[in-house]
Scaffold this motif. Structure first.
Motif, PDB file in Angstrom:
ATOM      1  N   THR A 191       0.861  -1.181   0.000  1.00 25.32           N
ATOM      2  CA  THR A 191       0.000   0.000   0.000  1.00 25.32           C
ATOM      3  C   THR A 191       0.897   1.231   0.000  1.00 25.32           C
ATOM      4  O   THR A 191       2.100   1.154   0.299  1.00 25.32           O
ATOM      5  N   PRO A 192       0.352   2.403  -0.350  1.00 29.94           N
ATOM      6  CA  PRO A 192       1.193   3.608  -0.338  1.00 29.94           C
ATOM      7  C   PRO A 192       1.903   3.829   0.997  1.00 29.94           C
ATOM      8  O   PRO A 192       3.038   4.303   1.033  1.00 29.94           O
ATOM      9  N   ARG A 193       1.253   3.475   2.093  1.00 31.17           N
ATOM     10  CA  ARG A 193       1.853   3.712   3.413  1.00 31.17           C
ATOM     11  C   ARG A 193       3.031   2.786   3.698  1.00 31.17           C
ATOM     12  O   ARG A 193       4.018   3.189   4.329  1.00 31.17           O
ATOM     13  N   TYR A 194       2.938   1.526   3.229  1.00 33.22           N
ATOM     14  CA  TYR A 194       3.929   0.524   3.627  1.00 33.22           C
ATOM     15  C   TYR A 194       4.815   0.021   2.492  1.00 33.22           C
ATOM     16  O   TYR A 194       5.714  -0.788   2.741  1.00 33.22           O
ATOM     17  N   LEU A 195       4.584   0.465   1.268  1.00 33.32           N
ATOM     18  CA  LEU A 195       5.303  -0.102   0.129  1.00 33.32           C
ATOM     19  C   LEU A 195       6.818  -0.039   0.310  1.00 33.32           C
ATOM     20  O   LEU A 195       7.522  -1.023   0.074  1.00 33.32           O
ATOM     21  N   ARG A 196       7.329   1.090   0.754  1.00 34.05           N
ATOM     22  CA  ARG A 196       8.773   1.226   0.955  1.00 34.05           C
ATOM     23  C   ARG A 196       9.162   0.950   2.407  1.00 34.05           C
ATOM     24  O   ARG A 196      10.134   0.246   2.664  1.00 34.05           O
ATOM     25  N   PHE A 197       8.395   1.482   3.350  1.00 33.21           N
ATOM     26  CA  PHE A 197       8.727   1.287   4.759  1.00 33.21           C
ATOM     27  C   PHE A 197       8.663  -0.195   5.144  1.00 33.21           C
ATOM     28  O   PHE A 197       9.493  -0.685   5.912  1.00 33.21           O
ATOM     29  N   GLY A 198       7.681  -0.922   4.626  1.00 33.73           N
ATOM     30  CA  GLY A 198       7.513  -2.318   4.989  1.00 33.73           C
ATOM     31  C   GLY A 198       8.311  -3.288   4.142  1.00 33.73           C
ATOM     32  O   GLY A 198       8.215  -4.510   4.326  1.00 33.73           O
ATOM     33  N   TRP A 199       9.120  -2.764   3.216  1.00 33.60           N
ATOM     34  CA  TRP A 199       9.892  -3.625   2.316  1.00 33.60           C
ATOM     35  C   TRP A 199      10.806  -4.562   3.096  1.00 33.60           C
ATOM     36  O   TRP A 199      10.856  -5.759   2.824  1.00 33.60           O
ATOM     37  N   ALA A 200      11.526  -4.044   4.082  1.00 33.22           N
ATOM     38  CA  ALA A 200      12.459  -4.877   4.845  1.00 33.22           C
ATOM     39  C   ALA A 200      11.726  -5.961   5.615  1.00 33.22           C
ATOM     40  O   ALA A 200      12.150  -7.121   5.632  1.00 33.22           O
ATOM     41  N   ALA A 201      10.615  -5.604   6.267  1.00 30.89           N
ATOM     42  CA  ALA A 201       9.857  -6.589   7.036  1.00 30.89           C
ATOM     43  C   ALA A 201       9.369  -7.727   6.143  1.00 30.89           C
ATOM     44  O   ALA A 201       9.436  -8.903   6.517  1.00 30.89           O
ATOM     45  N   ALA A 202       8.887  -7.389   4.949  1.00 34.83           N
ATOM     46  CA  ALA A 202       8.391  -8.413   4.025  1.00 34.83           C
ATOM     47  C   ALA A 202       9.517  -9.295   3.508  1.00 34.83           C
ATOM     48  O   ALA A 202       9.392 -10.527   3.452  1.00 34.83           O
ATOM     49  N   ARG A 203      10.643  -8.680   3.124  1.00 30.77           N
ATOM     50  CA  ARG A 203      11.750  -9.460   2.552  1.00 30.77           C
ATOM     51  C   ARG A 203      12.422 -10.341   3.607  1.00 30.77           C
ATOM     52  O   ARG A 203      12.787 -11.481   3.330  1.00 30.77           O
ATOM     53  N   ILE A 204      12.596  -9.819   4.817  1.00 27.55           N
ATOM     54  CA  ILE A 204      13.214 -10.624   5.879  1.00 27.55           C
ATOM     55  C   ILE A 204      12.343 -11.816   6.212  1.00 27.55           C
ATOM     56  O   ILE A 204      12.832 -12.939   6.391  1.00 27.55           O
ATOM     57  N   ASP A 205      11.030 -11.601   6.280  1.00 28.23           N
ATOM     58  CA  ASP A 205      10.127 -12.724   6.546  1.00 28.23           C
ATOM     59  C   ASP A 205      10.187 -13.752   5.419  1.00 28.23           C
ATOM     60  O   ASP A 205      10.151 -14.961   5.676  1.00 28.23           O
ATOM     61  N   ASP A 206      10.287 -13.290   4.168  1.00 29.38           N
ATOM     62  CA  ASP A 206      10.409 -14.222   3.049  1.00 29.38           C
ATOM     63  C   ASP A 206      11.645 -15.103   3.203  1.00 29.38           C
ATOM     64  O   ASP A 206      11.597 -16.315   2.964  1.00 29.38           O
ATOM     65  N   VAL A 207      12.759 -14.492   3.605  1.00 26.72           N
ATOM     66  CA  VAL A 207      14.003 -15.247   3.762  1.00 26.72           C
ATOM     67  C   VAL A 207      13.894 -16.248   4.905  1.00 26.72           C
ATOM     68  O   VAL A 207      14.254 -17.425   4.767  1.00 26.72           O
ATOM     69  N   LEU A 208      13.405 -15.788   6.060  1.00 22.95           N
ATOM     70  CA  LEU A 208      13.306 -16.666   7.224  1.00 22.95           C
ATOM     71  C   LEU A 208      12.320 -17.805   6.994  1.00 22.95           C
ATOM     72  O   LEU A 208      12.455 -18.885   7.573  1.00 22.95           O
TER      73      LEU A 208
END
Length: 311
Positions: free
Chosen positions: A185-202
């Motif tokens: 979403t506009p609010r989380y697209l960039r800010f939440g990028w790290a949280a999403a990618r780290i969860d994908d890796v783990l």
């Protein structure tokens, strides 16, 4: 690092504590973590330096409790250290909670109480349920059981086997931040990028072990085919294998159109066989339960194999 016999013993104890106590409602530490994460996000998600501040926010939320956990299991006496490992795994697990939230949906549908089934389903999914029919509600419940089986149980068990209680804690906190910030979403697209990618890796290895387990414990041939052919079409690199394999294992059709935030999303079809119904919700919960038993049994077998035999 824990020995295999101790890992198997403490993992079994953690699963038993979760089955006995479940999640203690508003007293659960995860509630406090969620409030902390909200304060951090409100302070740092300003629209500037989005990804950089997202990484900083993730580190501020996750690293302090994990480092405290590492310190505790390092300095405490052996018996207290074991207790901390078990408590951290209990914190990270959500097996009983998963059943407590999803089984009532099946009961409401069995009693043809569509209003109650819609209310209960809305508590566990982000899609809109106000006008969902019985099949759509059953589909949502089955998808939630299969996907959250990985997120709330098997991912935590995997990282417990790798890093003990602190490993399970790190996974659960990272998965929680993905659920809070990992939206496109506009609010989380960039800010939440790290949280999403780290969860994908783990979650990458646990998700595939979960998918393989689902396949082995049901219609194996169909599950492997669905995983191979359908999972790549799903947006999430980890939810795709888990849900495709689980749906094939259960011979049920999942995916399809769903309403999110007032917009219909045409999601790929997963699985094969019948449209989702009440019986499939119970079958999905039983599949998750059998997978828990399988994982603990494998841990115990590996532990026994690691013990030197003196003939």
């Amino acid at each position: 690092m824990l020995s295999l016999p101790l890992t198997a013993t403490l993992a079994t104890a953690g699963v038993c504590v979760d089955r006995w106590l479940g999640e203690p409602g508003t007293a659960h530490p995860l509630v406090g973590f969620g409030k902390l994460a909200m304060r951090i996000e409100a302070r740092l998600n300003t629209g500037r330096h989005g990804r950089l501040f997202g990484i900083l926010a993730w580190a501020l939320a996750v690293l302090p409790p994990v480092l405290i956990a590492v310190w505790l299991v390092t300095v405490l006496p052996f018996m207290l250290t074991c207790a901390v490992h078990v408590l951290l795994l209990w914190f990270a697990l959500g097996a009983r909670s998963l059943n407590d939230h999803i089984a009532p949906i099946a009961r409401a549908l069995a009693q043809h109480d569509l209003a109650e089934a819609r209310r209960l389903t809305a508590l566990i999914v982000s899609r809109e349920t106000a006008h969902a029919d019985e099949s759509a509600l059953a589909r949502a419940a089955v998808e939630s059981a299969l996907e959250n089986g990985n997120d709330a149980i098997f991912g935590a068990l995997f990282w417990f086997a790798v890093g003990g209680g602190p490993g399970a804690l790190a996974f659960r906190l990272a998965n929680t931040l993905d659920a809070m910030w990992g939206y496109r979403t506009p609010r989380y697209l960039r800010f939440g990028w790290a949280a999403a990618r780290i969860d994908d890796v783990l979650n990458w290895i646990p998700a595939r072990l979960t998918a393989a387990s689902y396949a082995l414990l049901g219609d194996t041939r169909t599950a492997w085919r669905c995983w191979r052919e359908q999972a790549p079409r799903w947006d999430s690199p980890n939810a795709g294998p888990v849900m495709a394999s689980g749906a094939g294992s259960l011979n049920v059709l999942l995916g399809g159109a769903a309403v999110y935030h007032g917009t219909i999303e045409a999601r790929p079809t997963l699985g094969a066989g019948q449209a989702a119904g009440t019986a499939h919700i119970d079958a999905a919960l039983r599949l998750v339960e059998r997978t828990v038993i399988l994982w603990l049994a494998l841990l115990i077998v590996l532990a026994l194999m690691s013990v030197p035999f003196h003939g």
